[in-house]
Design a protein around this motif. Structure first.
Motif, short mmCIF file in Angstrom:
data_model
loop_
_atom_site.label_atom_id
_atom_site.label_comp_id
_atom_site.label_asym_id
_atom_site.label_seq_id
_atom_site.Cartn_x
_atom_site.Cartn_y
_atom_site.Cartn_z
N UNK A 167 0.82 -1.20 0.00
CA UNK A 167 0.00 0.00 0.00
C UNK A 167 0.87 1.26 0.00
N UNK A 168 1.89 1.25 0.79
CA UNK A 168 2.84 2.37 0.87
C UNK A 168 3.39 2.69 -0.52
N UNK A 169 3.83 1.67 -1.22
CA UNK A 169 4.41 1.87 -2.56
C UNK A 169 3.36 2.37 -3.54
N UNK A 170 2.15 1.82 -3.46
CA UNK A 170 1.07 2.25 -4.36
C UNK A 170 0.79 3.74 -4.22
N UNK A 171 0.55 4.21 -2.99
CA UNK A 171 0.18 5.60 -2.79
C UNK A 171 1.35 6.54 -3.10
N UNK A 172 2.56 6.09 -2.87
CA UNK A 172 3.73 6.90 -3.16
C UNK A 172 3.81 7.24 -4.64
N UNK A 173 3.36 6.31 -5.50
CA UNK A 173 3.40 6.53 -6.94
C UNK A 173 2.07 7.06 -7.48
N UNK A 174 0.97 6.67 -6.85
CA UNK A 174 -0.35 7.11 -7.29
C UNK A 174 -0.51 8.62 -7.21
N UNK A 175 0.07 9.23 -6.19
CA UNK A 175 -0.12 10.67 -5.94
C UNK A 175 0.18 11.50 -7.17
N UNK A 176 1.35 11.28 -7.77
CA UNK A 176 1.75 12.07 -8.93
C UNK A 176 1.43 11.38 -10.26
N UNK A 185 -15.42 15.46 -18.95
CA UNK A 185 -14.39 14.47 -18.62
C UNK A 185 -13.81 14.62 -17.21
N UNK A 186 -13.24 15.80 -16.92
CA UNK A 186 -12.43 15.93 -15.72
C UNK A 186 -13.22 15.71 -14.43
N UNK A 187 -14.37 16.34 -14.31
CA UNK A 187 -15.12 16.25 -13.06
C UNK A 187 -15.48 14.81 -12.72
N UNK A 188 -15.87 14.04 -13.73
CA UNK A 188 -16.22 12.64 -13.48
C UNK A 188 -15.00 11.83 -13.05
N UNK A 189 -13.87 12.08 -13.70
CA UNK A 189 -12.64 11.36 -13.35
C UNK A 189 -12.19 11.70 -11.94
N UNK A 190 -12.24 12.97 -11.59
CA UNK A 190 -11.79 13.39 -10.27
C UNK A 190 -12.70 12.82 -9.19
N UNK A 191 -14.00 12.80 -9.46
CA UNK A 191 -14.91 12.23 -8.46
C UNK A 191 -14.66 10.74 -8.29
N UNK A 192 -14.38 10.02 -9.36
CA UNK A 192 -14.05 8.60 -9.25
C UNK A 192 -12.85 8.39 -8.33
N UNK A 193 -11.83 9.19 -8.52
CA UNK A 193 -10.63 9.07 -7.67
C UNK A 193 -10.93 9.47 -6.23
N UNK A 194 -11.71 10.52 -6.06
CA UNK A 194 -12.05 10.97 -4.70
C UNK A 194 -12.81 9.89 -3.94
N UNK A 195 -13.77 9.25 -4.59
CA UNK A 195 -14.54 8.20 -3.92
C UNK A 195 -13.67 6.98 -3.62
N UNK A 196 -12.74 6.70 -4.53
CA UNK A 196 -11.80 5.59 -4.30
C UNK A 196 -10.95 5.85 -3.06
N UNK A 197 -10.39 7.03 -2.95
CA UNK A 197 -9.55 7.37 -1.80
C UNK A 197 -10.38 7.40 -0.52
N UNK A 224 -13.01 5.69 0.21
CA UNK A 224 -13.29 4.32 0.63
C UNK A 224 -12.05 3.66 1.23
N UNK A 225 -10.88 3.94 0.68
CA UNK A 225 -9.64 3.35 1.18
C UNK A 225 -9.34 3.81 2.60
N UNK A 226 -9.76 5.03 2.95
CA UNK A 226 -9.48 5.56 4.29
C UNK A 226 -10.60 5.26 5.29
N UNK A 227 -11.57 4.47 4.88
CA UNK A 227 -12.72 4.20 5.74
C UNK A 227 -12.34 3.39 6.98
N UNK A 228 -11.31 2.53 6.86
CA UNK A 228 -10.99 1.62 7.96
C UNK A 228 -9.54 1.71 8.42
N UNK A 229 -8.89 2.81 8.07
CA UNK A 229 -7.51 3.00 8.53
C UNK A 229 -7.23 4.49 8.62
N UNK A 230 -6.43 4.91 9.59
CA UNK A 230 -6.18 6.34 9.77
C UNK A 230 -5.20 6.93 8.78
#
Length: 222
Positions: free
Chosen positions: A92-101, A141-153, A155-161
């Motif tokens: 997970x650490x490696x994923x988010x480190x590269x996902x950000x940019x 295009x952009x707003x839909x893509x950004x919302x998809x990413x926002x909902x993904x993130x 959900x990922x933070x739902x069970x971990x700080x």
């Protein structure tokens, strides 16, 4: 001593935060954005791309936020304070480190650019067309893509700080810039987990110390 070439309101705030978390001494060389919001030409004397952050360490010049954070982890974090050792968390650490940019930040930058096509420095006569184009691209295009990413993130933070698990890591440091930008510019409601993560970041003494030394970090909207 380490030197951080620091541009105000930029990704280099991440490097200051990481160094404060690691309690590593450093000097700051400050740069201010031009009226165009671009970095000053003087940064090209440090690195050919003229971008910030840049880290200097005993003659070595390291650019790119992710590369700098990995360098600090490798050479200045002997106890792995900011890197999980559990296999699943390390993935997970490696994923988010590269996902950000690699995934999130390009969309947010595009939104910023297209959102300003109807404003200076775009020539006055082109602003109406620019605004229509910018709004059209965002809506289609952009707003839909950004919302998809926002909902993904979210959900990922739902069970971990933190992004890699129970403890702060360089993944959180790397994700700080795009998450702050997303919450400022994304125009997306109902992101309580992301907002809670942001508050945890802002409560950390090292974050506050980095802000005190580096200057305000507000990432205003369009």
């Amino acid at each position: 001593m380490l030197k951080v070439h620091h541009l105000n309101q930029s990704r280099s705030q991440r490097v200051l935060w990481a160094l404060e978390e690691l309690n590593v001494p450093y000097d700051i060389i400050r740069y201010e954005r031009e009226k165009t919001m671009l970095a000053p030409a003087s940064l090209k004397k440090v690195h050919p791309l003229g971008k910030s952050p840049v880290l200097e360490d005993d003659g070595l010049i390291i650019a790119e936020s992710g590369a700098i954070l990995e360098y600090l982890e490798e050479y200045y974090d002997p106890t792995h304070q900011l890197q999980p050792q559990d296999k699943a968390q390390k993935l997970q650490y490696r994923f988010w480190l590269h996902y950000a940019e690699g995934s999130l930040m390009p969309l947010l930058l595009m939104k910023l650019v297209f959102g300003r096509l109807g404003k200076p420095p775009v020539p006055f006569g082109l602003r109406t067309l620019g605004n229509a184009l910018g709004q059209g691209v965002q809506k289609a295009y952009l707003n839909q893509q950004i919302e998809t990413h926002a909902r993904f993130i979210e959900a990922e933070l739902a069970h971990k700080p933190w992004f890699a698990g129970d403890n702060l890591s360089m993944a959180d440091v790397q994700m700080s810039f795009p998450v702050f930008a997303l919450l400022s510019r994304g125009s997306i409601d109902n992101l309580p987990n992301l907002q809670a993560w942001k508050k945890r970041v802002e409560m950390r003494p090292a974050w506050k110390q980095g802000i005190e030394k580096g200057g305000p970090f507000t990432l205003p909207g369009e």
